[in-house]
Design a protein around this motif. Structure first.
Motif, PDB file in Angstrom:
ATOM      1  N   TRP A  32       0.874  -1.167   0.000  1.00  0.00           N
ATOM      2  CA  TRP A  32       0.000   0.000   0.000  1.00  0.00           C
ATOM      3  C   TRP A  32       0.913   1.218   0.000  1.00  0.00           C
ATOM      4  CZ3 TRP A  32      -5.544   0.339   1.243  1.00  0.00           C
ATOM      5  CH2 TRP A  32      -6.197  -0.881   1.035  1.00  0.00           C
ATOM      6  N   SER A  33       0.749   2.090  -0.974  1.00  0.00           N
ATOM      7  CA  SER A  33       1.721   3.167  -1.196  1.00  0.00           C
ATOM      8  C   SER A  33       1.353   4.498  -0.544  1.00  0.00           C
ATOM      9  CB  SER A  33       1.923   3.372  -2.704  1.00  0.00           C
ATOM     10  OG  SER A  33       0.688   3.618  -3.340  1.00  0.00           O
ATOM     11  N   ALA A  34       0.197   4.604   0.040  1.00  0.00           N
ATOM     12  CA  ALA A  34      -0.211   5.864   0.660  1.00  0.00           C
ATOM     13  C   ALA A  34       0.499   6.076   1.998  1.00  0.00           C
ATOM     14  CB  ALA A  34      -1.722   5.892   0.868  1.00  0.00           C
ATOM     15  N   ASP A  35       0.535   7.322   2.449  1.00  0.00           N
ATOM     16  CA  ASP A  35       1.128   7.657   3.744  1.00  0.00           C
ATOM     17  C   ASP A  35       0.194   7.348   4.910  1.00  0.00           C
ATOM     18  OD1 ASP A  35       3.437   8.583   2.514  1.00  0.00           O
ATOM     19  OD2 ASP A  35       2.662  10.618   2.349  1.00  0.00           O
ATOM     20  N   GLU A  36      -1.089   7.156   4.614  1.00  0.00           N
ATOM     21  CA  GLU A  36      -2.087   6.915   5.658  1.00  0.00           C
ATOM     22  C   GLU A  36      -3.104   5.897   5.164  1.00  0.00           C
ATOM     23  OE1 GLU A  36      -5.766   9.375   7.645  1.00  0.00           O
ATOM     24  OE2 GLU A  36      -3.982  10.490   7.075  1.00  0.00           O
ATOM     25  N   ILE A  37      -3.374   4.900   5.996  1.00  0.00           N
ATOM     26  CA  ILE A  37      -4.390   3.883   5.699  1.00  0.00           C
ATOM     27  C   ILE A  37      -5.414   3.910   6.822  1.00  0.00           C
ATOM     28  CG2 ILE A  37      -4.837   1.427   5.369  1.00  0.00           C
ATOM     29  CD1 ILE A  37      -1.908   1.151   4.472  1.00  0.00           C
ATOM     30  N   GLN A  38      -6.673   3.861   6.467  1.00  0.00           N
ATOM     31  CA  GLN A  38      -7.760   3.792   7.450  1.00  0.00           C
ATOM     32  C   GLN A  38      -8.347   2.388   7.437  1.00  0.00           C
ATOM     33  OE1 GLN A  38      -9.002   6.152   9.568  1.00  0.00           O
ATOM     34  NE2 GLN A  38      -7.508   7.657   8.876  1.00  0.00           N
ATOM     35  N   ILE A  39      -8.583   1.844   8.618  1.00  0.00           N
ATOM     36  CA  ILE A  39      -9.240   0.550   8.758  1.00  0.00           C
ATOM     37  C   ILE A  39     -10.434   0.756   9.672  1.00  0.00           C
ATOM     38  CG2 ILE A  39      -9.040  -1.839   9.532  1.00  0.00           C
ATOM     39  CD1 ILE A  39      -6.012  -1.592   9.063  1.00  0.00           C
ATOM     40  N   THR A  40     -11.614   0.418   9.192  1.00  0.00           N
ATOM     41  CA  THR A  40     -12.813   0.545  10.015  1.00  0.00           C
ATOM     42  C   THR A  40     -13.510  -0.809  10.104  1.00  0.00           C
ATOM     43  OG1 THR A  40     -14.154   1.267   8.127  1.00  0.00           O
ATOM     44  CG2 THR A  40     -13.190   2.982   9.484  1.00  0.00           C
ATOM     45  N   LEU A  41     -14.058  -1.082  11.276  1.00  0.00           N
ATOM     46  CA  LEU A  41     -14.879  -2.256  11.496  1.00  0.00           C
ATOM     47  C   LEU A  41     -16.302  -1.756  11.690  1.00  0.00           C
ATOM     48  CD1 LEU A  41     -15.012  -5.340  11.928  1.00  0.00           C
ATOM     49  CD2 LEU A  41     -14.650  -4.892  14.372  1.00  0.00           C
ATOM     50  N   LEU A  42     -17.214  -2.248  10.853  1.00  0.00           N
ATOM     51  CA  LEU A  42     -18.590  -1.779  10.853  1.00  0.00           C
ATOM     52  C   LEU A  42     -19.549  -2.926  11.103  1.00  0.00           C
ATOM     53  CD1 LEU A  42     -18.241   0.183   7.506  1.00  0.00           C
ATOM     54  CD2 LEU A  42     -18.330   1.231   9.766  1.00  0.00           C
ATOM     55  N   SER A  43     -20.666  -2.633  11.770  1.00  0.00           N
ATOM     56  CA  SER A  43     -21.743  -3.608  11.850  1.00  0.00           C
ATOM     57  C   SER A  43     -22.438  -3.626  10.488  1.00  0.00           C
ATOM     58  CB  SER A  43     -22.728  -3.226  12.956  1.00  0.00           C
ATOM     59  OG  SER A  43     -23.336  -1.983  12.654  1.00  0.00           O
ATOM     60  N   LEU A  44     -23.275  -4.633  10.248  1.00  0.00           N
ATOM     61  CA  LEU A  44     -23.946  -4.713   8.955  1.00  0.00           C
ATOM     62  C   LEU A  44     -24.903  -3.553   8.705  1.00  0.00           C
ATOM     63  CD1 LEU A  44     -24.668  -8.516   8.429  1.00  0.00           C
ATOM     64  CD2 LEU A  44     -22.950  -7.075   7.339  1.00  0.00           C
ATOM     65  N   ASP A  45     -25.359  -2.886   9.766  1.00  0.00           N
ATOM     66  CA  ASP A  45     -26.227  -1.715   9.574  1.00  0.00           C
ATOM     67  C   ASP A  45     -25.424  -0.417   9.458  1.00  0.00           C
ATOM     68  OD1 ASP A  45     -25.444  -1.381  12.202  1.00  0.00           O
ATOM     69  OD2 ASP A  45     -27.475  -1.317  13.025  1.00  0.00           O
ATOM     70  N   GLY A  46     -24.091  -0.531   9.361  1.00  0.00           N
ATOM     71  CA  GLY A  46     -23.241   0.631   9.118  1.00  0.00           C
ATOM     72  C   GLY A  46     -22.716   1.333  10.351  1.00  0.00           C
ATOM     73  N   LYS A  47     -23.007   0.817  11.537  1.00  0.00           N
ATOM     74  CA  LYS A  47     -22.529   1.436  12.769  1.00  0.00           C
ATOM     75  C   LYS A  47     -21.023   1.206  12.929  1.00  0.00           C
ATOM     76  CE  LYS A  47     -23.139   1.305  17.757  1.00  0.00           C
ATOM     77  NZ  LYS A  47     -23.797   0.624  18.876  1.00  0.00           N
ATOM     78  N   LEU A  48     -20.293   2.279  13.238  1.00  0.00           N
ATOM     79  CA  LEU A  48     -18.849   2.182  13.425  1.00  0.00           C
ATOM     80  C   LEU A  48     -18.542   1.471  14.738  1.00  0.00           C
ATOM     81  CD1 LEU A  48     -15.981   2.959  12.485  1.00  0.00           C
ATOM     82  CD2 LEU A  48     -16.260   5.070  13.792  1.00  0.00           C
ATOM     83  N   ILE A  49     -17.810   0.378  14.653  1.00  0.00           N
ATOM     84  CA  ILE A  49     -17.415  -0.403  15.826  1.00  0.00           C
ATOM     85  C   ILE A  49     -15.999  -0.020  16.258  1.00  0.00           C
ATOM     86  CG2 ILE A  49     -17.076  -2.726  16.746  1.00  0.00           C
ATOM     87  CD1 ILE A  49     -20.004  -2.094  15.973  1.00  0.00           C
ATOM     88  N   SER A  50     -15.108   0.121  15.278  1.00  0.00           N
ATOM     89  CA  SER A  50     -13.710   0.415  15.563  1.00  0.00           C
ATOM     90  C   SER A  50     -13.097   1.143  14.379  1.00  0.00           C
ATOM     91  CB  SER A  50     -12.961  -0.905  15.817  1.00  0.00           C
ATOM     92  OG  SER A  50     -11.594  -0.673  16.032  1.00  0.00           O
ATOM     93  N   ASN A  51     -12.113   1.997  14.668  1.00  0.00           N
ATOM     94  CA  ASN A  51     -11.405   2.728  13.624  1.00  0.00           C
ATOM     95  C   ASN A  51      -9.920   2.732  13.962  1.00  0.00           C
ATOM     96  OD1 ASN A  51     -11.340   4.396  11.239  1.00  0.00           O
ATOM     97  ND2 ASN A  51     -10.852   6.092  12.596  1.00  0.00           N
TER      98      ASN A  51
END
Length: 93
Positions: A32-51
């Motif tokens: 991955w060549s970018a300086d910043e990578i985002q990883i998000t864990l979402l519930s199936l209804d789109g609620k953010l669990i972790s970032n």
């Protein structure tokens, strides 16, 4: 388990293991060549669990997640940067 991938850098890869997971899982990012990578864990209804934000990733970056406090079920793991976007289901048993 397949997901949706849109890689501008065709050498970029994502491996999520184990999947299904029990108490934890890991994400292996390669090229991955970018300086910043985002990883998000979402519930199936789109609620953010972790970032998680990864700054200046190494050529092979491994990120670990503890899932002991999460309910069993299916979640979505979204990994993205300015060039790539990947959404993959994660099953917690």
């Amino acid at each position: 388990i397949n997901g949706v991938e849109d890689f501008k850098n065709t050498e970029s890869t994502v491996v999520i293991y184990p999947n299904p997971a029990h108490n934890a899982f890991q994400i292996k990012l390669q090229n991955w060549s970018a300086d910043e990578i985002q990883i998000t864990l979402l519930s199936l209804d789109g609620k953010l669990i972790s970032n998680e934000q990864i700054l200046n990733p190494t050529p092979t970056q491994i990120v670990s997640f503890d899932t002991q406090s999460l309910a069993r079920g299916v979640y979505l793991v979204r990994i993205f940067d300015e060039f790539n976007n990947c959404v993959t289901p994660l099953v917690l048993q």
